[in-house]
Scaffold this motif. Structure first.
Motif, short mmCIF file in Angstrom:
data_model
loop_
_atom_site.label_atom_id
_atom_site.label_comp_id
_atom_site.label_asym_id
_atom_site.label_seq_id
_atom_site.Cartn_x
_atom_site.Cartn_y
_atom_site.Cartn_z
N PRO A 17 24.73 -28.23 -4.27
CA PRO A 17 24.33 -29.05 -5.42
C PRO A 17 24.81 -30.48 -5.28
CG PRO A 17 26.26 -27.78 -5.97
CD PRO A 17 25.85 -27.33 -4.59
N ARG A 18 24.30 -31.34 -6.15
CA ARG A 18 24.78 -32.72 -6.21
C ARG A 18 26.22 -32.74 -6.72
NH1 ARG A 18 20.66 -36.36 -5.59
NH2 ARG A 18 18.53 -35.54 -5.77
N MET A 19 26.86 -33.85 -6.50
CA MET A 19 28.29 -33.96 -6.79
C MET A 19 28.63 -33.56 -8.22
SD MET A 19 30.05 -34.88 -4.11
CE MET A 19 31.53 -35.53 -4.86
N TRP A 20 27.81 -33.98 -9.18
CA TRP A 20 28.17 -33.75 -10.58
C TRP A 20 28.08 -32.29 -10.98
CZ3 TRP A 20 24.43 -31.83 -13.96
CH2 TRP A 20 23.11 -31.87 -13.51
N ARG A 21 27.44 -31.44 -10.15
CA ARG A 21 27.34 -30.01 -10.48
C ARG A 21 28.31 -29.16 -9.67
NH1 ARG A 21 21.91 -27.15 -10.46
NH2 ARG A 21 23.19 -25.75 -11.70
N ARG A 22 29.04 -29.77 -8.77
CA ARG A 22 29.85 -28.97 -7.85
C ARG A 22 31.01 -28.25 -8.53
NH1 ARG A 22 29.77 -32.27 -2.06
NH2 ARG A 22 27.49 -32.06 -1.80
#
Length: 389
Positions: free
Chosen positions: A126-131
């Motif tokens: 996932p993108r950073m904000w969902r990690r």
């Protein structure tokens, strides 16, 4: 006998009936039957718009409907799912797909002593904000399978898995395609060429048909009998591909844009061809490559993790760097020097040994046994309790 629940939380947006789902989603059935054939008791739990239960080829199928008022939350928090899991008491839960975070978390909360194995199906980190969300959800997963071990690296570098999560390398699926008599297949398909080269894949940026055409044009100067047959469904680059063919005398008349072909006819075309090519820059697995290997069709494919794994690191066929037309051209010329019959026999032998349903079943069975040993089964000790939603 080890008992595994193979679970798919994906809810069909087309709302097909359970029987139709199993016809259309053949890999769901194939993985279940392959592992059952390896001596594992298999129960399949599938999210569905219609509840149903039946048994086929010694595999039990359970179709679980989301609760209407909570459909967006999936099935793992439903009373039906929890009662079913309490009844089945599986030793291992095998979840299809890495992205079902809420369902995996709910499954683990309900059955904390049951190891969870998650099978990747061409996912991406996932993108950073969902990690952070992914990291928390996947911390309960005991093991993950990828087509190639290297595909786990981005997830590990992002620290999305628990340090003790075990990674297994297992082909995503297999196929029932078989080798056939080449002369007969050529009569049926009208294909020719020396060599006769087959492409099966979309005409898009990822498959990179323009690099393949460049390589074919180069190789044709030394292989004047070369013919390329291209089967494809979607074709975002069709205009560019046609312009490239029409603008080069080494390609015009040599490259045949067949277009869409029914799946069963692909098998015959693979039996007719001498080589299989594709220029993919990324694949979760590679079904057309798996089918080519099953037909004994030697591959000349890009050197990406899944293709490396499926070919045994290039033990069969040839691997070439993505986007490198000169290298691809040399690979075509070089492999054409080898005895074709021996290549076909070696390709099919590799498939039987590593990618056949029997092989995939054995690999999953070994992974299940290893997971269960690392986290001993709760089934004879811990009682499941249906928790309030």
């Amino acid at each position: 006998m080890l008992h595994v629940a193979q679970i798919s939380f994906f809810l069909d947006p087309q709302k097909r009936r359970p029987e139709q789902l199993l016809r259309d989603w053949w890999s769901l059935v194939d993985i279940a039957e392959a592992t059952q054939g390896a001596g594992i008791r298999v129960s399949v739990i599938q999210a569905s718009h219609a509840p149903e239960k039946f048994r086929r080829n010694e595999v039990d199928y359970y179709f679980v409907q989301p609760e209407p008022e909570r459909e967006g939350e999936g099935i793992a928090r439903t009373q039906t799912f929890r009662r079913l899991l309490a009844e089945l008491k599986p030793d291992v839960c095998h979840v299809h797909g890495l992205g079902f975070l809420a369902d995996v978390a709910a499954l683990s909360a309900f059955a904390p002593q049951t190891p969870i194995l998650v099978q990747d199906h061409a996912g991406r980190p996932p993108r950073m904000w969902r990690r952070r969300q992914w990291r928390k959800a996947l911390s309960v997963v005991s093991s993950v399978t990828f087509c190639a071990r290297e595909q786990a690296r981005p997830y590990e570098e992002a620290r999305l898995f628990h340090p003790q999560t075990v990674i297994y390398e297992i082909p995503e699926c297999s196929t029932r395609f078989m080798p056939g008599e080449q002369a007969t297949a050529r009569q049926l398909t009208g294909m020719d060429g020396d060599p006769c080269v087959l492409w099966v894949g979309h005409l898009d940026q990822n498959k990179d048909p323009l690099t393949v055409l460049d390589g074919v044009a180069r190789a044709a100067q030394r292989l004047p009998g070369l013919r390329l047959w291209c089967c494809f469904a979607s074709a975002a680059l069709l205009r560019q591909v046609r312009n490239r063919i029409d603008g080069d005398s080494l390609l015009a008349g040599r490259v045949h844009l067949v277009g869409y072909v029914p799946h069963e006819r692909i098998e015959t075309m693979m039996q007719a061809a001498d080589l299989f090519v594709i220029g993919s820059r990324r694949e979760g697995s590679g079904y057309s490559l798996i089918e080519a290997l099953a037909c004994g069709l030697p591959p000349v494919v890009t050197d990406i993790p899944s293709f490396r794994s499926l070919t045994g690191g290039g033990a069969v066929g040839t691997l070439w760097p993505c986007g490198d037309a000169p290298y691809f051209s040399e690979a075509l010329v070089e492999i054409n020097r080898r005895p074709r019959h021996e290549l076909r026999l070696a390709t099919r032998a590799h498939f039987d040994r590593e990618i056949s349903f029997e092989a995939v079943g054995r690999k999953f069975a070994a992974a299940y046994a290893d997971v269960a040993q690392r986290m001993p089964s709760h089934s004879s000790v811990v009682q499941f309790e249906a928790q309030p939603s």
